[in-house]
Design an enzyme around this catalytic site. Sequence first.
Site, PDB file in Angstrom:
ATOM      1  N   GLY A  39      -0.117 -11.231 -29.260  1.00  0.00           N
ATOM      2  CA  GLY A  39      -1.195 -12.200 -29.335  1.00  0.00           C
ATOM      3  C   GLY A  39      -1.300 -12.965 -28.038  1.00  0.00           C
ATOM      4  N   GLY A 479      -7.194   3.565  18.129  1.00  0.00           N
ATOM      5  CA  GLY A 479      -6.943   3.283  19.538  1.00  0.00           C
ATOM      6  C   GLY A 479      -5.572   3.694  20.013  1.00  0.00           C
ATOM      7  N   SER A 550      -5.159   7.724   8.605  1.00  0.00           N
ATOM      8  CA  SER A 550      -4.405   7.978   7.359  1.00  0.00           C
ATOM      9  C   SER A 550      -3.334   6.916   7.149  1.00  0.00           C
ATOM     10  CB  SER A 550      -3.804   9.384   7.367  1.00  0.00           C
ATOM     11  OG  SER A 550      -3.138   9.680   8.570  1.00  0.00           O
TER      12      SER A 550
END
EC number: 2.7.7.4
Length: 651
Positions: A39, A479, A550
């Site tokens: 609950g 980069g 990635s």
Amino acid sequence: MEALMETLSEAVPATANDDIGQYLHTQQHKGLLRFITCGSVDDGKSTLIGRLLYESKMLFEDQLAQLEADSKKMGTQGENLDFALLVDGLAAEREQGITIDVAYRFFATDKRKFIVADTPGHEQYTRNMVTGASTADLAILLVDARRGVQTQTRRHSYLMSTLGIRRVVVAINKLDMVDYSREVYDRIEAEYRDFARQIGLNDIVCIPMSALHGDNITQPSPNTPWYHGPTLMAHLESVPVDRAPAQDESFRLPVQWVNRPNLDFRGFAGTISAGDIRCGDRVRALPSGRESRVASIVGADGECGHAMRGQAVTLTLADEIDVSRGDVLACAEDPAEVADQFEATLVWMSEDAMLPGRPYLLKLGTRTVSVTVAQPKYKVNVNTLEHLAARTLELNEIGVCNLHVDQPVAFAPYARNRDLGGFIMIDRLTNNTVGAGMLHFALRRAQNVHWQAIDVDRRAHAALKHQAPRIVWFTGLSGAGKSTIANLVEKRLHALGHHTYLLDGDNVRHGLNKDLGFSEADRVENIRRVSEVARLMLDAGLVVLVSFISPFRSEREMARALAGDGEFAEVFIDTPLDVAEQRDPKGLYRKARRGELKNFTGIDSPYEPPERPEIRIDTTADTAEQAAERIVAWLRETGLQESGAPSTNGR
């Protein structure tokens, strides 16, 4: 038991021995009911369980004394005891007055034994409620009479229905704080029953109570003369116990352990999840499909001729067939289904969102396999039961998704067999449980789509090109110099006569992946697609150079798993963030710093560097040309050119 009987027989008259024996036999073979309390937060779950332990006389004198002392320490007024302290064992739980972990307690009455799981009400701990509910026969759902039905009340109810709990006690608690109002009780009961009908919960008993004062717990309360139903304890002692769902009646045994104590014995141990088995019965090992007969059945008391659902046994077979942990032994005439794609209901339990396409681990029965999840078909609004569009699932969200595992597994729909239809999902890197779910059915394409046998295979393609195919995966910050170095590597390999192809992140986004953005989910899908393309090129016998940021280890590991042993090389172009930002050939870092580019790796999206790359290039020490020469040299040293291939040294 025999020693106890002998002791008792010496201490009491012989005429009482039969009565003692009957009593001990009754106690030993009493039925067991597993139930949970659940609950919304602060509805009185722990107090209720503490009251049940107290009323069933399961507390020793020292425990009772400690409870009295702790109750005073926690500020409980008057003669009342803070029964929640019996269950809330963590310091954080006592300080906050909430339940965090799942607490299991055992108690018994003259009629039945009970195992109760006290599950937390806070939304962030919903995963713990799922844990407690997974083995329960009944749920006690507490509702605070002052607040009525809450969102978490509905969420827990939906989960109960999904998990197969069909018997629910709605304990409308703290009725003493609303003057035991029948009007309040009737309103909450009507609202809950209306919601429950919509999710298929029909076996419901509502009880007005005060766990703190004991109203309607073990004795009818004089404060609710208008209530004529059972007390909570009377209902728990009499409710039928059946471990539904149990519609799958044919024999099923998930193999947990291959028992090989010596060279003369090889058995397969596990707990029977459905049906029964006898010596001589034919069984089929899944997913392999090989068949044999049961030679012997070994149970807790030694060899036996028959075993049934719920028993832990070891089976020996008449034939030496290959059976391993995670396989399923099933009735040969009615075996379980085997598939590798499913529809399932998924409950997400991690603070990190579920990412479609990311590989996770899936534990189904005793087998653990790799799994990817497709974009959800929909997620469920637990308040309205509306089906909502979703691209992912966040913490505590419930959705219906398609799953794809990396190998066929034996299963049953959860509605027929909990053991072979219920699963958990695990993060491959942290080993944390991130989701739980229930299988619905195998997707038709799982049975209709098969690998086509091809005569000109990877080996034939590679032999024609006189090279060993490879995937060379360049990863690093934007980069860092990945594309520059990968381009130089390809030029050098081409000059040496090797057949190559370069998959570059920017180029692929102009075509194959032009529909993808840069959210975490889109990045995962970006790498999944490229990994599959790289695998196809590997099958073509090529040396595939893949240049992508990635950023996540999970996706790079997924790409590695698609290649064979020795066919994948991870090249980490290691460049510090400040150096990459100084280079910034495309001006992307400046845009990200100004807030014009969201989810930019290194700025507001993480990069997870490789832990054990095959090659690490420090671009602050090596030039791009030097890095390319190192990579080519490593590839040739590790067998890029097949033995027997014509030399290219003179080219």
